[in-house]
Write a protein that holds these residues in place. Structure first.
Motif, mmCIF file in Angstrom:
data_model
loop_
_atom_site.group_PDB
_atom_site.id
_atom_site.type_symbol
_atom_site.label_atom_id
_atom_site.label_comp_id
_atom_site.label_asym_id
_atom_site.label_seq_id
_atom_site.Cartn_x
_atom_site.Cartn_y
_atom_site.Cartn_z
ATOM 1 N N THR A 310 43.233 43.970 43.751
ATOM 2 C CA THR A 310 42.982 42.633 43.252
ATOM 3 C C THR A 310 42.093 42.690 42.023
ATOM 4 N N ASP A 311 42.182 41.636 41.228
ATOM 5 C CA ASP A 311 41.349 41.570 40.040
ATOM 6 C C ASP A 311 39.917 41.203 40.446
ATOM 7 N N TYR A 312 38.949 41.941 39.934
ATOM 8 C CA TYR A 312 37.563 41.811 40.401
ATOM 9 C C TYR A 312 36.987 40.413 40.184
ATOM 10 N N ILE A 313 37.029 39.938 38.944
ATOM 11 C CA ILE A 313 36.330 38.677 38.656
ATOM 12 C C ILE A 313 36.992 37.503 39.382
ATOM 13 N N THR A 314 38.323 37.471 39.354
ATOM 14 C CA THR A 314 39.039 36.388 40.044
ATOM 15 C C THR A 314 38.664 36.395 41.526
ATOM 16 N N TYR A 315 38.659 37.594 42.106
ATOM 17 C CA TYR A 315 38.383 37.723 43.539
ATOM 18 C C TYR A 315 36.948 37.303 43.869
ATOM 19 N N MET A 316 36.009 37.782 43.053
ATOM 20 C CA MET A 316 34.599 37.452 43.306
ATOM 21 C C MET A 316 34.379 35.948 43.148
ATOM 22 N N ASP A 317 34.996 35.369 42.120
ATOM 23 C CA ASP A 317 34.837 33.915 41.917
ATOM 24 C C ASP A 317 35.403 33.146 43.105
ATOM 25 N N GLU A 318 36.532 33.648 43.605
ATOM 26 C CA GLU A 318 37.174 32.966 44.727
ATOM 27 C C GLU A 318 36.267 33.009 45.967
ATOM 28 N N LEU A 319 35.788 34.204 46.305
ATOM 29 C CA LEU A 319 34.893 34.319 47.471
ATOM 30 C C LEU A 319 33.609 33.523 47.242
ATOM 31 N N GLY A 320 33.080 33.619 46.018
ATOM 32 C CA GLY A 320 31.850 32.894 45.689
ATOM 33 C C GLY A 320 32.035 31.395 45.882
ATOM 34 N N SER A 321 33.218 30.895 45.521
ATOM 35 C CA SER A 321 33.438 29.445 45.639
ATOM 36 C C SER A 321 33.504 29.020 47.109
ATOM 37 N N PHE A 322 33.932 29.917 47.997
ATOM 38 C CA PHE A 322 33.970 29.566 49.438
ATOM 39 C C PHE A 322 32.579 29.295 49.992
ATOM 40 N N ILE A 323 31.585 29.998 49.429
ATOM 41 C CA ILE A 323 30.237 29.862 50.012
ATOM 42 C C ILE A 323 29.271 29.150 49.069
ATOM 43 N N GLY A 324 29.813 28.583 48.002
ATOM 44 C CA GLY A 324 28.960 27.844 47.053
ATOM 45 C C GLY A 324 28.107 28.753 46.190
ATOM 46 N N ALA A 325 28.560 29.991 45.967
ATOM 47 C CA ALA A 325 27.750 30.921 45.179
ATOM 48 C C ALA A 325 28.409 31.278 43.838
#
Ligand SMILES: Cc1cc2nc3c(=O)[nH]c(=O)nc-3n(C[C@H](O)[C@H](O)[C@H](O)COP(=O)(O)OP(=O)(O)OC[C@H]3O[C@@H](n4cnc5c(N)ncnc54)[C@H](O)[C@@H]3O)c2cc1C
Length: 414
Positions: A310-325
């Motif tokens: 998976t693409d790093y930034i897209t993935y991190m942004d996605e997970l971050g958005s789940f927890i408000g981070a």
């Protein structure tokens, strides 16, 4: 009473998992079969069946600013790409400073592990209460068994993954003639290898199969992780979608085009929140649809591959958005333009995901604004006179050059 979480493995994923459970008020117990933390970064000069390890000459290929725990930068003078012993030192210091060691039971594997797994089965089948010694929620942080598998690759190489992993030195070795690119091996004779194009390499003493590795989770029902056609089907690379309740999370299985530590940290933060019921997962069908969509994208960007690339930034942004981070860039531009410029145009360093929201780290802003200082520090090993130092205006110009170029390009083409 707080929920208890069993964590299997005390590599970087397991340590992230312990810490994130504590942050969510969960009660973690980590089971590690070796006698130390660090997982594959704990170097051993002998191989143990089933245990992954790095080799003596390994240096990291992610830089120290991109591969740290997001609230725990490496020391200023640490080299940017470090020898495995330095990384292991960092991991141990992290575990000590965050007081994680007391949650780990070392030298336990098989038997305790099966106890944990049977407790899980109870939890799943009977929705058991937490009152008896049951690790109701489980995080699996077992890493990849890449190198051990390679040791045995000769026995079953045809069934192994063929994800190419390139060493930076390969092109120069090819240019020097020390590595020859060949088609597949057609056959071996007693002392030579015959290739598909008919060429022969003579007088071989040893053959090393570096043909790949396999993922396997022998302690789980295969269908939990690979629910369909032998494909790894995990929602966002973490949650098995077909379980009745989200009580199992897999941390560190995703191969993002970024570093493992910050990825594991964010995965573990999300998983801990799901376990603590402060985040909910979509329905089973929605998760399966999402997995299908991701499979299509993965095929397009990464080709036929059985790993969770998976693409790093897209993935991190996605997970971050789940927890408000996920960093709120427009808000940052309004409230802290200097920081916003660095976040938007600078490297997507791990500190960004502890800048705002739950799990916020007060030192994140400063860590982002000083990341270049820590990057150059280990290269400044002699005193340079004032006259030779670049003018501060030069740094400002450098920072503004990209937005200016972008503006110029936009004005030219629109
Ligand atoms: C040569 C090499 C170089 C790499 N370089 C980089 C790099 O530069 N940057 C980067 O980000 N990543 C790199 N990686 C990726 C690496 O996988 C991650 O950095 C990270 O170490 C993965 O951590 P983990 O905790 O998921 O797994 P591991 O480090 O493998 O830890 C798993 C732990 O689980 C334990 N365990 C396994 N089974 C059981 C069981 N049944 N019961 C109890 N305990 C168990 C193991 O003993 C181990 O301690 C590299 C990998 C390799 C092999």
């Amino acid at each position: 009473m707080s929920k208890r979480v069993g964590i299997i493995g005390a590599g970087v994923s397991g340590l992230a998992a312990i810490r994130c459970c504590l942050e969510e008020g969960l009660e973690p117990t980590c089971f590690e079969r070796s006698n130390d933390v660090g997982g594959l970064w704990k170097f051993s000069d002998h191989t143990e069946e089933g245990k992954a390890s790095i080799y003596q000459s390994v240096f990291t290929n992610s830089s120290k600013e991109m591969m740290c725990f997001p609230d725990f930068p490496y020391p200023d003078d640490c080299p940017n790409y470090m020898h495995h012993s330095k990384l292991q030192e960092y991991i141990k210091t992290f575990a000590q400073k965050k007081d994680l060691l007391r949650y780990i039971q070392f030298e336990v594997g098989g038997s305790v592990f099966s106890t944990v797994m049977s407790s899980i089965a109870l939890m799943l089948m009977f929705n058991c209460s937490m009152s008896f010694q049951c690790y109701g929620l489980l995080q699996v942080c077992l890493g990849n068994e890449l190198f051990t598998a390679r040791m045995f690759a000769s026995h079953f190489c045809s069934s192994l993954r063929k994800e190419p992993v390139f060493n930076d030195e390969l092109p120069s070795r090819i240019l020097c003639g020390l590595v020859s690119i060949k088609p597949s091996v057609k056959e071996f004779t007693e002392t030579s290898a015959v290739f598909e194009d008919g060429t022969v390499f003579e007088a071989i003493d040893s053959v090393i199969f570096a043909t790949g590795y396999d993922y396997s989770y022998p302690f789980l029902d295969e269908t939990i992780i690979k629910s369909r056609n032998n494909e790894v089907t995990l929602f966002k690379g973490v949650f098995p979608p077909l379980m009745e309740k989200p009580t199992l999370a897999v941390i560190g299985l995703v191969q993002s085009l970024g570093a493992a530590i910050p990825t594991a940290d964010l995965q573990a933060r999300w998983a801990a929140k799901v376990f603590a019921n402060s985040c909910t997962l979509p329905t089973m069908n929605e998760m399966m649809d999402d997995i299908d969509e991701k499979m299509g994208k993965k095929l397009k960007w990464f080709g036929q591959s059985q790993t969770l690339q998976t693409d790093y930034i897209t993935y991190m942004d996605e997970l971050g958005s789940f927890i408000g981070a996920k960093p709120n860039i427009p808000w940052l531009f309004l409230t802290d333009p200097r920081l916003a410029l660095e976040v938007y145009f600078g490297p997507c360093s791990p500190y960004q995901f502890r800048l705002m929201g739950p799990g916020k780290w007060d030192g994140a802003r400063n860590a982002i604004l000083t990341q270049w200082n820590r990057t150059v520090k280990p290269t400044r090993t002699r005193v340079v006179s004032e006259a030779q130092r670049p003018h501060p205006f030069y740094n400002l110009l450098k920072m503004l050059s990209f937005p200016l170029l972008l503006l110029a390009a936009t004005l030219t083409f629109y």
